[in-house]
Each structure stands twice: as structure tokens, then as C-alpha cells.
Design a protein around this motif. Structure first.
Motif, short mmCIF file in Angstrom:
data_model
loop_
_atom_site.label_atom_id
_atom_site.label_comp_id
_atom_site.label_asym_id
_atom_site.label_seq_id
_atom_site.Cartn_x
_atom_site.Cartn_y
_atom_site.Cartn_z
N GLN A 14 0.84 -1.20 0.00
CA GLN A 14 0.00 0.00 0.00
C GLN A 14 0.87 1.25 0.00
O GLN A 14 1.85 1.34 0.73
N THR A 33 -2.34 5.28 -5.52
CA THR A 33 -2.31 4.10 -6.39
C THR A 33 -2.48 4.56 -7.83
O THR A 33 -3.51 5.14 -8.17
N LEU A 45 -0.30 -3.78 -9.34
CA LEU A 45 -1.26 -3.19 -8.41
C LEU A 45 -1.97 -4.27 -7.59
O LEU A 45 -3.07 -4.70 -7.91
#
Length: 253
Positions: free
Chosen positions: A47, A51, A244
Motif C-alpha cells: 500500500q 495508487t 497493483l
């Protein structure tokens, strides 16, 4: 680039299940009255503050492709640097991976004036359906190029129903991870969770041999690491790109 964020009913179900697991884990490890003084017990590996958007769909203007749709496939991989954070998927303590998430774009499924049938192309080139899983890797000390042993892995998830969303998959059987081990993403076919043209503070390693990193033949002929107990070379190092996904780590008591 167009990113569709609406989640299907199944995606919402998985998201709620995953969030419930994470909240439950936090409640279990933090007893009443200790929240302010207790050390960190729940950590989301991978994280970052922001993003980046995954690529896809691509875009065509006047029959000229001006924006590609890029995905990754036939590989096990992990981010070495994500948004400037070094080793974002390396466990800083012993614990359990209780859930994982993946941010997916929505590739085009139709031939139009501005898009191609991207899903059909990737299905033919890399296999179908789109799917992924996570694995726990133990680094082999002093190996150059680096080699890793797969010690555990999650069940495979079919991703097509979640295109355009970020599902969270709670693990019925959490994966034990030890300090220094790495949580990697395995893509047996293909997955549209790939952001490119990001800063050079984003680099990743893939389970391919040195010198076999980028051609179509290298990608199509790649083999992800799915044999528990087996060792594989991670000889390809890529920059300006991001995988991702995240993994929720709960510290061992």
C-alpha cells in the motif's frame, strides 16, 4: 484513460468479506485500552499514498493507436520499489496473510473506432480466463541473480467478474509468512493490474531468466512459479511500472 469503478455483486461480497476479516484480525490482536500504546499489528503490504491507474482500455484515434493497453501474464512477480518505498512486499515480522486485493482495469471487449477487442487478444495470446493468486517466497541467500523458493500460495481467483474494480479476497486458510519473506503475485494467464509510465521510483522483479525479459516470445513462453517447494530465478528487473496488488498481514501473537 477510462477506468470503470463500479463493482459487481460478487466483487462487493468479496470486498465486504475481506474487510470483515481485516477488522476481525485487528480486534483480536489489540485488546481494549491498548490501541494507543500497542505496536503495529496489522499491515497492508504494497500500500502506498497513491495508487496509479492501471492501463486499459487502449485508445485509437484515426486508426492510429495512441494509448496502449498493457497487462502482465505468465509470471510470478513482486514490486521491489513502489512509490519510493523499498521492499514493500517483504514481511517485517512473522504473521499471517489474511487477505489480498488487486486493482483491475477494464479492457475493451468490442471492436470500435477507438478500441480493439483487448480481452479476446489477451485470451488468445496468454490463455483464458484472466486469473491470479498470491505466493509466499523465501529468498535464497547470496543468489545472483536472485532466486526464491515458493513456500506457500493461495487459491487461484478468476478475475474477469471484477474488471474495473478492486476486489479483496479473504483467505479461508491464512498463509503463514516469516520475517524477510516476500508476498508475490502469480499470474498463470493474464491480469490487467499493470500501471506503466510511472516514475522511476517504481520497479519490479519477474520470474524470468536474464536476457528473456521483454519480447513477445519471452512473455508468452514464461512460466509462473506455482510449485510449492520449488526454486525459481527472478532474473528480470523492470522500471517505471507498477503491479497493483496488496496483501493484509496480521502479526503473530
Amino acid at each position: 484513460m477510462l477506468i470503470h469503478h463500479a463493482k459487481s455483486r460478487n466483487a462487493r461480497k468479496w470486498a465486504l468479506t475481506g474487510l470483515a476479516a481485516c477488522l476481525l484480525a485487528a480486534l483480536v490482536v489489540l485488546s481494549p485500552g491498548q490501541a494507543d500504546s500497542a505496536p503495529l499489528r496489522v499491515l497492508t503490504l504494497g500500500q502506498t499514498a497513491e495508487t496509479p491507474a492501471p492501463s486499459c482500455p487502449g485508445k485509437i484515434v484515426n486508426e492510429v493507436p495512441i494509448q496502449p493497453c498493457l497487462v502482465e501474464g505468465h509470471v510470478t512477480a513482486f514490486q521491489a520499489i513502489a512509490g519510493g518505498i523499498v521492499k514493500p512486499y517483504e514481511a517485517p515480522f512473522d504473521g499471517k496473510i489474511v487477505a489480498w486485493s488487486i486493482t483491475l482495469s477494464k479492457p475493451s471487449s468490442k471492436e470500435t473506432k477507438t478500441t480493439t477487442n483487448e480481452i479476446a487478444f489477451f485470451n488468445e495470446f496468454l490463455g483464458k480466463p484472466s486469473k491470479a493468486r498470491i505466493g509466499i517466497l523465501r529468498p535464497i541467500e547470496d543468489s545472483k541473480p536472485p532466486r526464491y523458493k515458493l513456500v506457500r500460495q493461495s487459491p487461484i481467483q478468476v478475475l474477469n467478474p471484477y474488471f474495473g474494480s478492486t476486489p479483496i479476497f479473504a483467505l479461508e486458510h491464512p498463509l503463514t509468512v516469516l520475517k524477510g519473506q516476500v508476498v508475490a503475485l502469480t499470474v498463470p494467464t493474464w491480469a490487467p493490474m499493470f500501471a506503466f509510465n510511472v516514475s522511476d521510483e517504481n520497479t519490479w522483479r519477474g520470474s524470468r531468466l536474464p536476457g528473456h525479459c521483454s519480447s513477445k516470445e519471452d512473455i508468452q513462453g514464461g512460466h509462473p512459479q506455482q510449485g510449492v517447494g520449488k526454486i525459481k530465478t527472478y532474473g528480470c528487473y523492470y522500471s517505471n511500472a507498477r503491479l497493483l496488488y496488496t496483501a493484509t498481514l496480521v502479526k503473530a501473537p
